[in-house]
Design an enzyme around this catalytic site. Structure first.
Site, PDB file in Angstrom:
ATOM      1  N   ASP A   1      46.836 -31.771  -8.225  1.00 34.73           N
ATOM      2  CA  ASP A   1      46.714 -32.754  -7.154  1.00 34.73           C
ATOM      3  C   ASP A   1      48.017 -32.844  -6.376  1.00 34.73           C
ATOM      4  O   ASP A   1      49.066 -32.362  -6.819  1.00 34.73           O
ATOM      5  CB  ASP A   1      46.324 -34.127  -7.734  1.00 34.73           C
ATOM      6  CG  ASP A   1      47.314 -34.606  -8.770  1.00 34.73           C
ATOM      7  OD1 ASP A   1      48.464 -34.890  -8.388  1.00 34.73           O
ATOM      8  OD2 ASP A   1      46.963 -34.686  -9.973  1.00 34.73           O
TER       9      ASP A   1
ATOM     10  N   GLU B   1      47.952   2.247 -17.167  1.00 34.05           N
ATOM     11  CA  GLU B   1      47.905   0.823 -16.791  1.00 34.05           C
ATOM     12  C   GLU B   1      49.315   0.300 -16.502  1.00 34.05           C
ATOM     13  O   GLU B   1      49.529  -0.463 -15.566  1.00 34.05           O
ATOM     14  CB  GLU B   1      47.249  -0.001 -17.905  1.00 34.05           C
ATOM     15  CG  GLU B   1      45.742   0.193 -17.980  1.00 34.05           C
ATOM     16  CD  GLU B   1      45.117  -0.491 -19.202  1.00 34.05           C
ATOM     17  OE1 GLU B   1      44.044  -1.088 -19.047  1.00 34.05           O
ATOM     18  OE2 GLU B   1      45.704  -0.407 -20.301  1.00 34.05           O
TER      19      GLU B   1
END
Ligand code: GLA
Length: 728
Positions: free
Chosen positions: A534, A614
C-alpha cells in the site's frame, strides 16, 4: 493558482492540468460536493437539483423548503445524524452516548505547498517545483466542541488531489469517534462499475470489476494491516470505460492498517464512494484537547481510461510517496536465499550463494529468514534479533564483510513486529504481545503480534534493528509481517478502541526513525508476499515483495492487478526455480525473467542447481536488466492485454520521452494450432519510426500501435517474446 475560492458563489475549485474538483459552502454553511471531472471553469452548482422527496427530511434552518434535503444533496463530509441516511464518513457520540454531530463551515485557508500529516505518511510536493497547494476547511459543532479540519492537497501536474481530515476536541467532554473515513465522492448520477483488487496469500490483487447495485458494496480489511484479501485501492468507472477511453476515478489509501472502501448506490440513483479506517475494532476516545487524524486518500480522475489513471498514480507514488536514496537510484539486482535454502542457511551456504550471485552479475545477496536466535524453523526465535552464530559459523559482521569482499552488497530479513512464544523476548516480556488477559491468543504461523501501540516496545525494536544494522555494511532490509492481528488488546492502553490505530502510529514512527537514521538503507516491504502492499508502506519502503507466489504465469495476473495502482518500481519480482515451489509449474527461464523484469528484478533460487546453459542465460539476463533498469523503474507502464481473459499477456514500459520501449508478451496457452497473435504497443511517438533491437528492423510507430508485431511461432509452453524498440 490551483485552488480558487469564489466568494460570490462560495465555491472552492481545485484545478489540475486536466481535472477540476469543486465544492460549495451553501447558504446554511454546509459543504456540498459539486463536481470532480474534466477541467471546467465557473460555478457548477447548476448540477444540484431540488425536489420535495418523501422521507428525505430537511434541516431545521431550511424552514419550509422541503426540497432541500441532506439525504439527497451531494455532500463533501457527510456526518451521521444530519438527516443524510446514506453511509457517513463520521460517526461521533458524546459522553452520554448520544449520536450525531452536525458540522458547519467556519473558515478556510489556502496555502502554497502540500500539507503534511503528523505521524502519518502522506504525499509530499513542493510549492515551486510542483505547483502544489493546500486547502484547509474548518468545520465545527459548538455543542460538542468538535472541530474538523478538512485538508485538500493539489498536485496540478499529476492530476492528483489528496484528502485527509483532522478532528479536534475543543470541548469539555470526551467524544467517541465510532467511524472515521477520510474522503468521499458523491456523484449526482452515473452508471458505474466498481473495480476492486481482491485476493489471498500467494494470489494477491486479482482485478474484479462489477456493476454497482442498489445498496452498498463494501471491501476492506479487519486484519490490522491492509491485507492480501483486498487492496486499499479502488476505481469507480463508467460501465464502458476501457484502458484508453472513458471516465474513471481512483481512491488510494495512504495507510497500512485496517481499512474500508464503500460504494453505495442510493434511492435516487446517486453514488457515494468513500474510503477510510476500518470500522470494526475502532472506537476512538477523543479527549478534550486531543486530535485524531484520518489518514490520507489519493484521488485521481481520468477521462481517458484506466491507463492515464494508472500513470497519474504511478508518477505520484514514484516521486511523491517514495523517499530516500532509492527513490531515484537504480535498485540493486538481488539474490534472495529463501527459496534457495529456506531455514537451512549457514555461513557457508550463504557465501556460496554470494559467490554465484557475483559470478552471474548480481549486486546484492539477501539473507532471508533463519539467521537469528533459535530460528531453526518457524516455531521459534522471532523477537531475538541476534545472529545465530552456530548457524552462520561466524559473527554477522564477519559474514557481511566476507560477502562485501566478494563484491556484493549485503541485505538481511527481519520481521520486527512479531514474537514467537518460544523466544527470549517473549519469556522476558510476555505482556508485550497483543492478547486478551484470561483468553488464549490466536496463533498464526506459531507467532504473536507485538504491541506496537506501546512506546517501550517500539523503542526495543528500534534498538534491536539498529544493533543488527550496525554489525556491518548492511544496505538492504526486508521488513516482513506474517500474520493478521486477531486481538487488539494492549496492556497499557487507556482505551482498547484506539489500539489498532495506535499500532499503526507506532509502526510508522519506528519506520520513520529507522529511515531517518539510515537514509541510504533500501527497505523492501513484505507481508507473506504482498499482504501489505500500500501507499503507506511505500513512504518508507520504495519496493514491496509483490507475492510469495513466484510462478511466472500466476504473476501475470498478480502484477497486472498491482499495476493499476502501483508503478513497476515498487513491485518486488524474482526469478525462481522450476518446477515452481508454489505451483509445480514449469516455465521457460526466459519467461520467468521477462515477467520479473516488470518489477524490481532479482533471483530466488540456488544457482548451483542450474545447468551451464541456464547459468549462461542468467548472465545475459542480469546484463540486460542492468541496461533496462532505469527504463523499467521510471518509464510509463502500459497494460496491453488482460491475462485473465486473453491467450497472450502483453505489457510495455515506455520512457517518458517515448524514445525507448520494452515490449513483453507471454503466451499463456499455446495448445493446438494458434491463430496469429499480434502484440500492439502503446505510448510510442506517432509519426516516428522505431528499430527493434532484436531483429534490427525498422517499423513505423503508427502501424506498430495499430496492428502490432506478430508473436513468433512458440518454441515452448509459456513461451515469451521481448522486443526493445528504439526511436530512430
Ligand atoms: C514470508 C515472505 C517470504 C519469506 C518468508 C520467511 O512468507 O513473504 O518471502 O521471507 O516469510 O519466513
Amino acid at each position: 493558482m490551483a485552488i480558487v475560492y469564489d466568494p460570490t458563489y462560495k465555491t472552492y475549485t481545485l484545478h489540475t492540468e486536466r481535472t477540476s474538483y469543486q465544492l460549495q459552502a451553501d447558504r446554511f454553511g454546509r459543504l456540498l460536493h459539486l463536481y470532480y471531472g474534466q477541467r471546467s471553469e465557473g460555478c457548477l452548482d447548476y448540477l444540484l437539483t431540488f425536489a420535495d422527496r418523501g422521507f428525505s427530511g430537511n434541516p431545521y434552518e431550511a424552514g419550509d423548503e422541503r426540497s432541500y434535503s441532506m439525504d439527497a444533496l451531494p455532500q463533501e463530509f457527510p456526518v451521521q445524524g444530519t438527516g443524510d441516511f446514506r453511509s457517513p464518513l463520521l460517526i461521533v457520540r458524546d459522553e452520554s452516548g448520544t449520536f450525531g454531530c452536525d458540522l458547519k463551515l467556519k473558515g478556510h485557508a489556502i496555502r502554497a505547498g502540500k500539507y503534511a500529516l503528523e505521524g502519518l505518511p502522506a504525499v509530499y510536493a513542493d510549492a515551486e517545483a510542483d505547483g502544489a497547494e493546500t486547502l484547509e476547511l474548518r468545520l465545527e459543532n459548538e455543542r460538542l466542541g468538535m472541530r474538523v479540519t478538512l485538508l485538500y492537497g493539489v498536485l496540478p501536474k499529476l492530476d492528483v488531489i489528496t484528502r485527509a481530515a483532522v478532528l479536534e476536541n475543543t470541548g469539555e467532554g470526551t467524544l467517541r469517534v465510532e467511524k472515521l473515513q477520510s474522503a468521499c465522492l458523491d456523484f449526482v448520477g452515473g452508471d458505474f462499475d466498481l473495480l476492486c483488487f481482491y485476493g489471498r496469500h500467494a494470489m494477491e490483487r486479482q482485478l474484479e470489476r462489477g456493476p454497482l447495485r442498489h445498496g452498498a458494496t463494501v471491501i476492506g480489511s479487519r486484519r490490522g494491516y491492509s491485507s492480501h484479501q483486498y487492496n486499499p485501492f479502488v476505481i469507480l468507472a463508467d460501465r464502458g470505460t476501457t484502458e484508453t477511453a472513458g471516465r474513471c476515478w481512483a481512491m488510494q489509501f495512504v495507510y497500512s492498517g485496517g481499512f474500508r472502501a464503500e460504494a453505495e448506490l442510493d434511492q435516487y440513483g446517486q453514488t457515494r464512494l468513500q474510503m477510510g479506517l476500518a470500522e470494526e475494532g475502532f472506537s476512538y476516545p477523543l479527549r478534550p484537547g486531543e486530535k485524531l487524524t484520518a489518514p490520507e486518500v489519493i484521488l485521481s480522475y481520468s477521462a481517458a481510461g484506466f491507463e492515464r489513471l494508472s500513470h497519474n498514480l504511478h508518477r505520484c507514488i514514484r516521486r511523491h510517496i517514495c523517499r530516500g536514496k532509492y527513490r531515484d537510484a537504480v535498485r540493486p539486482l538481488l539474490l534472495n536465499s529463501w527459496e534457495a535454502s529456506y531455514f537451512n542457511i549457514s555461513g557457508e551456504s550463504l557465501l556460496a550463494l554470494a559467490g554465484e550471485a557475483k559470478e552471474l552479475g548480481m549486486d546484492l545477496l539477501v539473507m532471508d529468514d533463519g539467521w537469528f536466535g533459535e530460528r531453526w524453523d518457524d516455531r521459534a526465535g522471532l523477537g531475538d534479533w541476534t545472529a545465530n552464530e552456530k548457524k552462520l559459523g561466524c559473527t554477522l559482521g564477519e559474514l557481511v564483510g566476507r560477502v562485501n569482499a566478494l563484491g556484493l552488497k549485503f541485505g538481511i530479513w527481519m520481521e520486527p513486529e512479531m514474537v514467537n512464544e518460544d523466544s527470549a523476548l517473549f519469556r522476558s516480556h510476555p505482556d508485550w504481545a497483543l492478547a486478551i488477559p484470561g483468553e488464549k491468543p490466536v496463533r498464526a504461523r506459531c507467532q504473536l503480534v507485538l504491541d506496537l501501540s506501546r512506546r517501550e516496545v517500539c523503542d526495543y525494536l528500534f534498538t534491536s534493528i539498529c544493533a543488527v544494522l550496525e554489525q556491518g555494511n548492511i544496505e538492504y532490509l526486508k521488513w516482513d509481517l506474517n500474520r493478521s492481528i486477531a486481538e487488539a488488546f494492549s496492556r497499557t492502553a487507556d482505551d482498547q478502541g484506539r489500539v489498532l490505530y495506535d499500532y499503526m502510529l507506532g509502526l510508522y514512527d519506528l519506520l520513520e526513525r529507522i529511515t531517518a537514521r539510515y537514509p541510504d538503507l533500501l527497505i523492501e516491504g513484505c507481508s507473506g508476499g504482498g499482504g501489505r502492499f500500500d501507499a503507506g508502506m511505500l513512504y518508507y519502503c520504495p519496493q514491496i515483495w509483490c507475492s510469495d507466489n513466484t510462478d511466472a504465469i500466476d504473476r501475470l495476473t498478480i502484477q497486472y492487478g498491482t499495476s493499476f495502482g502501483y508503478p513497476a518500481s515498487t513491485v518486488g519480482a524474482h526469478v525462481s526455480a522450476c518446477p515452481n515451489h508454489q505451483t509445480g509449474r514449469v516455465t521457460p527461464l526466459a519467461t520467468r525473467a521477462a515477467v520479473a523484469m516488470a518489477g524490481t528484478f532479482g533471483y530466488e533460487l540456488d544457482p548451483k542447481k542450474l545447468s551451464a546453459e541456464e547459468r549462461e542465460e542468467i548472465r545475459h539476463q542480469t546484463a540486460a536488466y542492468h541496461e533496462d533498469a532505469p527504463l523499467i523503474q521510471d518509464g510509463l507502464y502500459y497494460r496491453l492485454s488482460d491475462p485473465a481473459s486473453e491467450l497472450c499477456c502483453a505489457w510495455a514500459v515506455v520512457s517518458e520521452s517515448g524514445d525507448r520501449c520494452l515490449l513483453s508478451a507471454v503466451l499463456q496457452n499455446g495448445h493446438g494450432y494458434l491463430p496469429a497473435i499480434y502484440v500492439k504497443p502503446r505510448g510510442l511517438t506517432p509519426g516516428a519510426f522505431y528499430r527493434v533491437r532484436e531483429s534490427g528492423k525498422r517499423y513505423p510507430a503508427d502501424a506498430l500501435m495499430d496492428m502490432g508485431l506478430p508473436f513468433p511461432q512458440p518454441a515452448a509452453e509459456y513461451d515469451c517474446c521481448v522486443w526493445h524498440l528504439e526511436r530512430v
